[in-house]
Design a protein around this motif. Structure first.
Motif, PDB file in Angstrom:
ATOM      1  N   ILE A   1       2.186  -8.211   8.242  1.00  0.00           N
ATOM      2  CA  ILE A   1       1.325  -8.448   7.125  1.00  0.00           C
ATOM      3  C   ILE A   1       1.203  -7.248   6.228  1.00  0.00           C
ATOM      4  O   ILE A   1       1.297  -7.154   5.122  1.00  0.00           O
ATOM      5  CB  ILE A   1      -0.143  -8.962   7.675  1.00  0.00           C
ATOM      6  CG1 ILE A   1       0.086 -10.265   8.368  1.00  0.00           C
ATOM      7  CG2 ILE A   1      -0.909  -8.883   6.476  1.00  0.00           C
ATOM      8  CD1 ILE A   1      -1.029 -10.882   9.088  1.00  0.00           C
ATOM      9  N   ASP A   2       0.955  -6.112   7.013  1.00  0.00           N
ATOM     10  CA  ASP A   2       0.681  -4.795   6.239  1.00  0.00           C
ATOM     11  C   ASP A   2       1.933  -4.397   5.493  1.00  0.00           C
ATOM     12  O   ASP A   2       2.017  -3.909   4.635  1.00  0.00           O
ATOM     13  CB  ASP A   2       0.211  -3.570   7.335  1.00  0.00           C
ATOM     14  CG  ASP A   2       0.313  -2.023   6.647  1.00  0.00           C
ATOM     15  OD1 ASP A   2      -0.647  -2.064   5.853  1.00  0.00           O
ATOM     16  OD2 ASP A   2       1.001  -1.482   7.015  1.00  0.00           O
ATOM     17  N   LEU A   3       3.146  -4.406   6.457  1.00  0.00           N
ATOM     18  CA  LEU A   3       4.562  -4.275   5.628  1.00  0.00           C
ATOM     19  C   LEU A   3       4.745  -5.029   4.427  1.00  0.00           C
ATOM     20  O   LEU A   3       4.997  -4.472   3.321  1.00  0.00           O
ATOM     21  CB  LEU A   3       5.657  -4.468   6.636  1.00  0.00           C
ATOM     22  CG  LEU A   3       7.005  -4.435   6.066  1.00  0.00           C
ATOM     23  CD1 LEU A   3       7.266  -2.789   5.878  1.00  0.00           C
ATOM     24  CD2 LEU A   3       7.998  -4.874   7.075  1.00  0.00           C
ATOM     25  N   LEU A   4       4.328  -6.491   4.555  1.00  0.00           N
ATOM     26  CA  LEU A   4       4.545  -7.297   3.211  1.00  0.00           C
ATOM     27  C   LEU A   4       3.681  -6.853   2.009  1.00  0.00           C
ATOM     28  O   LEU A   4       3.893  -6.829   0.792  1.00  0.00           O
ATOM     29  CB  LEU A   4       4.205  -8.444   3.829  1.00  0.00           C
ATOM     30  CG  LEU A   4       5.212  -9.415   4.299  1.00  0.00           C
ATOM     31  CD1 LEU A   4       4.789 -10.568   4.968  1.00  0.00           C
ATOM     32  CD2 LEU A   4       6.542  -9.312   3.716  1.00  0.00           C
ATOM     33  N   HIS A   5       2.247  -6.470   2.466  1.00  0.00           N
ATOM     34  CA  HIS A   5       1.385  -5.998   1.525  1.00  0.00           C
ATOM     35  C   HIS A   5       1.857  -4.571   0.676  1.00  0.00           C
ATOM     36  O   HIS A   5       1.843  -4.566  -0.529  1.00  0.00           O
ATOM     37  CB  HIS A   5      -0.023  -5.613   1.961  1.00  0.00           C
ATOM     38  CG  HIS A   5      -0.791  -6.761   2.361  1.00  0.00           C
ATOM     39  ND1 HIS A   5      -1.287  -7.548   1.180  1.00  0.00           N
ATOM     40  CD2 HIS A   5      -1.347  -7.270   3.278  1.00  0.00           C
ATOM     41  CE1 HIS A   5      -2.151  -8.724   1.574  1.00  0.00           C
ATOM     42  NE2 HIS A   5      -2.201  -8.524   2.929  1.00  0.00           N
ATOM     43  N   ARG A   6       2.450  -3.810   1.355  1.00  0.00           N
ATOM     44  CA  ARG A   6       3.005  -2.497   0.859  1.00  0.00           C
ATOM     45  C   ARG A   6       4.113  -2.809   0.056  1.00  0.00           C
ATOM     46  O   ARG A   6       4.345  -2.249  -0.962  1.00  0.00           O
ATOM     47  CB  ARG A   6       3.224  -1.509   2.106  1.00  0.00           C
ATOM     48  CG  ARG A   6       1.837  -1.039   2.869  1.00  0.00           C
ATOM     49  CD  ARG A   6       2.315   0.141   3.491  1.00  0.00           C
ATOM     50  NE  ARG A   6       2.713  -0.195   4.933  1.00  0.00           N
ATOM     51  CZ  ARG A   6       3.957  -0.200   5.288  1.00  0.00           C
ATOM     52  NH1 ARG A   6       4.848   0.471   4.798  1.00  0.00           N
ATOM     53  NH2 ARG A   6       4.279  -0.509   6.732  1.00  0.00           N
ATOM     54  N   GLN A   7       4.891  -3.648   0.539  1.00  0.00           N
ATOM     55  CA  GLN A   7       6.266  -4.091  -0.299  1.00  0.00           C
ATOM     56  C   GLN A   7       5.690  -4.548  -1.299  1.00  0.00           C
ATOM     57  O   GLN A   7       6.317  -4.312  -2.480  1.00  0.00           O
ATOM     58  CB  GLN A   7       7.150  -5.225   0.662  1.00  0.00           C
ATOM     59  CG  GLN A   7       8.216  -5.296  -0.277  1.00  0.00           C
ATOM     60  CD  GLN A   7       9.312  -6.456   0.639  1.00  0.00           C
ATOM     61  OE1 GLN A   7       8.917  -7.477   0.418  1.00  0.00           O
ATOM     62  NE2 GLN A   7      10.298  -5.878   1.458  1.00  0.00           N
ATOM     63  N   ASN A   8       4.846  -5.619  -1.620  1.00  0.00           N
ATOM     64  CA  ASN A   8       4.393  -5.988  -3.163  1.00  0.00           C
ATOM     65  C   ASN A   8       3.758  -4.810  -4.024  1.00  0.00           C
ATOM     66  O   ASN A   8       3.800  -5.090  -5.163  1.00  0.00           O
ATOM     67  CB  ASN A   8       3.030  -7.044  -2.531  1.00  0.00           C
ATOM     68  CG  ASN A   8       3.418  -8.445  -2.229  1.00  0.00           C
ATOM     69  OD1 ASN A   8       4.895  -8.789  -2.278  1.00  0.00           O
ATOM     70  ND2 ASN A   8       2.921  -9.302  -1.851  1.00  0.00           N
ATOM     71  N   LYS A   9       3.010  -3.845  -3.418  1.00  0.00           N
ATOM     72  CA  LYS A   9       2.506  -2.677  -4.231  1.00  0.00           C
ATOM     73  C   LYS A   9       3.538  -2.147  -4.662  1.00  0.00           C
ATOM     74  O   LYS A   9       3.711  -1.901  -5.932  1.00  0.00           O
ATOM     75  CB  LYS A   9       1.771  -1.858  -3.251  1.00  0.00           C
ATOM     76  CG  LYS A   9       0.360  -2.468  -2.886  1.00  0.00           C
ATOM     77  CD  LYS A   9      -0.539  -1.345  -2.089  1.00  0.00           C
ATOM     78  CE  LYS A   9      -1.967  -1.705  -1.786  1.00  0.00           C
ATOM     79  NZ  LYS A   9      -2.481  -0.727  -1.085  1.00  0.00           N
ATOM     80  N   THR A  10       4.681  -1.937  -3.955  1.00  0.00           N
ATOM     81  CA  THR A  10       5.830  -1.398  -4.319  1.00  0.00           C
ATOM     82  C   THR A  10       6.573  -1.995  -5.526  1.00  0.00           C
ATOM     83  O   THR A  10       7.036  -1.268  -6.655  1.00  0.00           O
ATOM     84  CB  THR A  10       7.010  -0.881  -3.342  1.00  0.00           C
ATOM     85  OG1 THR A  10       6.447  -0.245  -2.413  1.00  0.00           O
ATOM     86  CG2 THR A  10       8.182  -0.345  -3.973  1.00  0.00           C
ATOM     87  N   LEU A  11       6.834  -3.320  -5.274  1.00  0.00           N
ATOM     88  CA  LEU A  11       7.339  -4.273  -6.500  1.00  0.00           C
ATOM     89  C   LEU A  11       6.498  -4.468  -7.580  1.00  0.00           C
ATOM     90  O   LEU A  11       7.055  -4.348  -8.716  1.00  0.00           O
ATOM     91  CB  LEU A  11       7.459  -5.685  -5.841  1.00  0.00           C
ATOM     92  CG  LEU A  11       8.444  -5.801  -4.704  1.00  0.00           C
ATOM     93  CD1 LEU A  11       8.462  -7.273  -4.081  1.00  0.00           C
ATOM     94  CD2 LEU A  11      10.126  -5.761  -5.074  1.00  0.00           C
ATOM     95  N   GLU A  12       5.261  -4.411  -7.355  1.00  0.00           N
ATOM     96  CA  GLU A  12       4.446  -4.435  -8.751  1.00  0.00           C
ATOM     97  C   GLU A  12       4.367  -3.170  -9.478  1.00  0.00           C
ATOM     98  O   GLU A  12       4.364  -3.096 -10.560  1.00  0.00           O
ATOM     99  CB  GLU A  12       2.984  -4.820  -8.269  1.00  0.00           C
ATOM    100  CG  GLU A  12       2.097  -5.088  -9.540  1.00  0.00           C
ATOM    101  CD  GLU A  12       0.974  -5.863  -9.176  1.00  0.00           C
ATOM    102  OE1 GLU A  12      -0.082  -5.469  -9.687  1.00  0.00           O
ATOM    103  OE2 GLU A  12       0.979  -6.925  -8.526  1.00  0.00           O
ATOM    104  N   ALA A  13       4.600  -1.963  -8.574  1.00  0.00           N
ATOM    105  CA  ALA A  13       4.511  -0.759  -9.241  1.00  0.00           C
ATOM    106  C   ALA A  13       5.914  -0.619  -9.941  1.00  0.00           C
ATOM    107  O   ALA A  13       5.931   0.174 -11.148  1.00  0.00           O
ATOM    108  CB  ALA A  13       4.361   0.279  -8.186  1.00  0.00           C
TER     109      ALA A  13
END
Length: 351
Positions: free
Chosen positions: A145-157
């Motif tokens: 779950i944490d990995l997916l949240h961090r991936q989303n932050k990267t994609l949105e950035a």
């Protein structure tokens, strides 16, 4: 389950009192500071020189948080430190979430968790090897779950960086003058009393963001939502059918703007500066609509949308996966802690 022990929580752990550390007394640093509401800031020195579990004592009663590094715990919370001879620390973190500590409030004015009351709660404790196996199952879900949240932050950035490059840093002086209402039109959200909300698959947005998932929707297309009353400045993108509450504004019509472009354009605007409320922060959509701006070429906007949509669709897929994993974790948690669901483990040999 004959090898499981039944004991009082106070026989297992010590709830240590946090120390006063007001925000104005904190110095710039990287040490996390926890309160009963969770991570509340940083400081330059730690109070607890180990990993730790934080439990809400005053205000947000019984909430449980974990710090993997040395930390500060202020006086609205308790903290627990590792005792590896007694328990697996990750197991303890998950077990505490199932004890209903948030329901043990004993203060009528300010919610409070009495330490002795917490100590009297009965717990079922499996052997250390089984504790470790249970914690491994649950932590693997949380890690994903944490990995997916961090991936989303990267994609949105990535999408936001490209937006700022093309439409802010490289904006051309010869772009046509216009207003925000030439990009999109905002509309007030819809009322829905909490008593009428039924759990479902559609996101419900309040001024502060995603509030719940319900079984109905008012907006059947992807849109952008921002706070209208109570909390303003936050901007949220919904890539599916949704219900924006009446404390929000949402984009009902895209003109020059496209979904992702409009999302980052609203984020770029200083919406808090449009506050028209004296006591309660409020945002008047007409003030936003009337803001004079330079309008980028439609071709450039469409080109941006084509590039960014792949990133944001991945964000959407990740969010659905996060929801599925969270539901699985929340279903497994009480069953693993009660012994209803068992995990295989190897008994650790003593040298």
């Amino acid at each position: 389950m004959s090898e499981w022990q039944l004991l009082k929580l106070g026989e297992l752990i010590t709830l240590n009192y946090g120390k006063a550390l007001k925000a104005e007394h904190r110095k710039p640093g990287n040490v996390p500071v926890y309160s009963s509401a969770g991570l509340t800031g940083t400081h330059d020195t730690f109070q607890v020189n180990s990993e730790g579990i934080i439990v809400g004592r005053k205000g947000t009663v019984g909430k449980v948080y974990y710090s993997a590094e040395p930390f500060c715990c202020i006086d609205t919370a308790y903290y627990i430190t590792p005792q590896p001879e007694k328990y697996n620390f990750q197991f303890l973190y998950y077990m505490l979430q199932t004890l209903g500590l948030e329901e043990l409030n004993e203060d009528s004015a300010v919610p409070g968790l009495n330490r002795e009351t917490a100590y009297n709660q009965q717990v079922a404790l499996p052997p250390l090897p089984e504790q470790k196996a249970i914690a491994s199952v649950l932590s693997s879900l949380d890690d994903k779950i944490d990995l997916l949240h961090r991936q989303n932050k990267t994609l949105e950035a990535m999408a936001e960086t490209l937006f700022r490059q093309w439409f802010i840093e490289e904006a051309k002086e010869d772009w046509v003058q216009g207003k925000v209402e030439d990009i999109f039109v905002l509309q007030r959200g819809y009322d829905l009393p909490s008593s009428k909300r039924i759990k479902g698959d559609y996101p419900l947005y309040a001024a502060s963001g995603l509030n719940d998932n319900i079984n109905a929707y008012q907006v059947e297309y992807p849109t952008v939502i921002t706070g209208r009353s109570g909390s303003i400045g936050g901007v949220y993108i919904s890539l599916e059918k949704s219900w924006p509450l009446n404390t929000t504004l949402f984009i009902k019509e895209f003109k020059l703007g496209t979904l992702i472009f409009s999302y980052f354009y609203l984020k770029y605007l200083d919406l808090e500066s449009f506050n028209s409320g004296s006591a309660v922060p409020s945002l008047n959509r007409n003030h936003v609509h009337g803001l004079e701006i330079q309008l980028p070429p439609e071709k450039l906007v469409n080109e941006y949308e084509e590039i960014a949509q792949d990133w944001m669709l991945k964000v959407k897929a990740n969010k659905h996966q996060i929801q599925t994993l969270e539901q699985l974790r929340d279903t497994l948690l009480p069953k693993l802690m009660s012994g209803e669901v068992r995990v295989q483990y190897q008994t650790e040999e003593v040298a």
